[in-house]
Design an enzyme around this catalytic site. Sequence first.
Site, PDB file in Angstrom:
ATOM      1  N   LYS A   6       0.874  -1.178   0.000  1.00  0.00           N
ATOM      2  CA  LYS A   6       0.000   0.000   0.000  1.00  0.00           C
ATOM      3  C   LYS A   6       0.907   1.223   0.000  1.00  0.00           C
ATOM      4  CE  LYS A   6      -3.905   2.107   2.557  1.00  0.00           C
ATOM      5  NZ  LYS A   6      -4.810   1.991   3.719  1.00  0.00           N
ATOM      6  N   SER A  61      -9.851   2.288   2.876  1.00  0.00           N
ATOM      7  CA  SER A  61      -8.936   3.041   2.048  1.00  0.00           C
ATOM      8  C   SER A  61      -7.946   2.180   1.281  1.00  0.00           C
ATOM      9  CB  SER A  61      -8.137   4.013   2.921  1.00  0.00           C
ATOM     10  OG  SER A  61      -7.313   3.293   3.830  1.00  0.00           O
ATOM     11  N   SER A  96     -10.224  -0.094   7.050  1.00  0.00           N
ATOM     12  CA  SER A  96      -9.606   0.056   5.734  1.00  0.00           C
ATOM     13  C   SER A  96      -8.937  -1.189   5.176  1.00  0.00           C
ATOM     14  CB  SER A  96      -8.570   1.189   5.766  1.00  0.00           C
ATOM     15  OG  SER A  96      -9.217   2.428   5.785  1.00  0.00           O
TER      16      SER A  96
END
Lengths: 481, 486
Positions: B78, B153, B177
């Site tokens: 990420k 997210s 998330s």
Amino acid sequence: MSNETWETVIGLEIHAQLATKSKIFSASATQYGAPPNAQASLVDLGYPGVLPVLNQAAVGMAVKFGLAINAQVTPRSVFARKNYFYPDLPKGYQISQYELPIVARGHLDIVLDDGSVKRVGITRAHLEEDAGKSMHEGLGAHSGIDLNRAGTPLIEIVSEPDLRSAKEAVAYLKKIHTLVRYLEICDGNMQEGSFRCDANVSVRRRGEVKFGTRAEIKNVNSFRFVEKAINHEVARQIDLIESGGKVVQETRLYDPNKDETRSMRSKEEANDYRYFPDPDLLPVEVTPEFIAGVRATLPELPDEKAARFVSQFGLSAYDAGVLTASRELGAYYETVVKDFPSDPKLAANWVNGELAAALNRDNLDITQSRIGAGPLVGLLKRIADGTISGKIAKEVFEAMWDSGASADAVIEEKGLKQISDPAAIEKAIDEVMAKSPGQLADYRSGKDKLFGYFVGQVMKATGGKANPAQLNELLKKKLAG
Amino acid sequence: MSIHTKTLPQLAAGLRAREFSAVELARHFLDRIAAHGPALNALVSVTADTALEQAAAADRTLAAGLGGPLTGIPLVHKDIFCTQGVRTTCGSRMLDNFVAPYDATVVAKLKGAGMVMLGKANMDEFAMGSSNETSFYGPVKNPWNPGLVPGGSSGGSAAVVAARLAPVATATDTGGSIRQPAALCGLTGLKPTYGRVSRYGMIAFASSLDQGGMMTASAEDAALVLQGMAGFDPRDSTSVERPVPDYAAALGQPLKGLTIGLLKEFFDKGLDPDMERSVREALAVYQQLGATLKEVSLPSIGLSVPAYYVVAPAECSSNLARFDGVRFGYRCKDPRDLMDLYKRSRGEGFGAEVKRRIMTGTYVLSAGYYDAYYLKAQQVRRLIANDFERAFGEVDVIMGPTTPTPAFGLGDKTSDPVTMYLNDIYTIGANLAGLPALSIPCGPVRQLPAGLQIIGRHFDEERLLNVAHVYQRETDWHTKVPAAYE
């Protein structure tokens, strides 16, 4: 500058830089004077993703300070973020302590001019990180930022509003300065900013219970400027009130060049710091065992040492106070007394007198003294055994200071040995009397004051070397006829 | 079976048996990224060159008979994890030009375990969002249906693994998330206990809630990756000094005697009836496996969304203050003075959702409001943690839906932030209490993936992974791949 109508009320916030090797939340060195940003790690620069890790050495030092001022050490204190934007504050917040400081409620005694002792309350002392430095000179239209200082550990020491004059404030400030150096938690260097102070100053009419509105004078970095800044501010506030104005709560800066304070920002312009507990750091747990460990490292503190000097050496409280103003000075004196135990008072007079004056004149501290404790003992011994008089000793001292020679060498070389042979002194007296028939007649007809004249003449004739006690005795006899 | 649908143990075995090399494995996934990544908008950066170097190094390690279960396994990070020498954008214009000078602890550890980084995954800006629509780099598409969001997210991480562009993606979870996008994309997503995985080098959103984790196809894969990520880090004071168990070794324990708590408050009227049916079917599987179901109640859990939307913005308002245009990141053109530099750099560098949260956070911490908002929210947080503790006195794990609905359409919820926030209604509680939680795929809802959430006691990841793994031995939902990516 308090007068009959007005009373001054002062509280000090002192920032002392802790003498840790590395910063409070990073591994960067804290040494002063490195090239800009040479001592700024990613943590100090506030890079994305980095986290603070508490330097335990700073905790130990804060606890040490707390113990020295008889304060409560908080078992679980909390770091908080103080949020504001400034270029030399890389994270946009300063890590400090807010609701739960590591040290709470202590006190310190100061000696006032009249010899009385005043107890000054210390509200709290908390750990925090220093900001960096903005540099506005020599960079043209730009400003530079040096983050070497960012993250340097500080202890902020907040006093109660117990101080009633600039002099008291300075006495308190000096006492804290002495204390942190005794504890070896701060080098006390004011030029380099390791020890600095903000003063909260207000005035009120005598008898008034409520405090007046205060102004905060920021970052005054010498004892002399603290006194001047406060005195100036007190006069400004009194003038203001007496001419019908009102003191507003604000932050003011002292300008030593103009000897005045000027407004920096008002209460309305003040930041809302939005303090909240820093989620990156755990509460600081201080166990009784840890405290006991720190307590075991406490040195003899200035007040304890001074009391001992009074009882052990028979010194006055004043002399003892002066001699314990720094750990190094006290150690110097004790070294002298160890090898010259017969007259500690004489030793104190010389250390606080000639030696202090010479150091002051040449702007040296005791560790840089040109006359070490050993050589000073050499001089004191010659005074004590009558080889030289106290007056000649001052001349010897100066020569020692300049040349680095021993007392004996100076006495030998300059022929300053005291004349203690009665025959030699009598001979000199006889010659003076022969040269001063008029004065002799006057003396004998009752003008006693002329005795001093004869002492002076004989001393002059012997180059000041006549043993004063013997001279007195013999002269009295001779003059009496 | 194609190479990209293999499990991590199968990949590791293939590497050891020289069925394929790590370089070939990396190339295979890099080819898939090249083919599918742009359409999904799943990656912000692709690091093909360093990937092949790392893969070659992994091959040398394997050839020497060394290495572990992760050596040579590709992954995508990420873009919130700092990677030395590789741009780390956090999905923001603010960090569009930011190249971190260091590796996050998670990155360093997985690199040390021999994993091969293929690139950096798209994400909601600064991890603030539940649909991956707040990214400066544009929305990520759900591999199951490009008209739908992948969740957020960690939407890029979810899309990458769901489309099998990598077998593993790291992710972070502040309020859901990891779990929410895992649920919406049919993946296994684990948010470990707060303090289990180092936050050093993970760009902070809300420090007291953020926790790094991963997305994989299965719990078995997750156990291996967690093994590589977890552990105390002296650079993160909030990481916990506690031994890391052998997660893979704990897999396969029978579930007989397991008491599963059904969270009454999660089966409420906000829950899509089809979603409820899917979750209840999964629960029935657990009953067949010998587990007992027991209803539990967390009276304060209803306050989790409002408490979260005070605490998280408060911390974010402070954490994001360092992005000021002075030292790194976006700086506005020709600032007139310092205030102009601050205002325009931040005004132009941050997107709308980030600004909304900074403003909310600044407000709740302001003088006069702190007690009413921040302090109160922290008290609520304590109540919720106490609720969980009480419940865990009666049950071993708590189960319920991960989200109220399956994936929704792109743009459907962007106009109303509160509707968007309610997507995390079931996931936020675990963050507020610091508990480990994972989401695994259960039966589909209207042909879309649905997630079963399993919440455990602090540091009970072993049990969570086992409970998930035993279910996955009985079912095959976790092996489903969208047709276009098979």
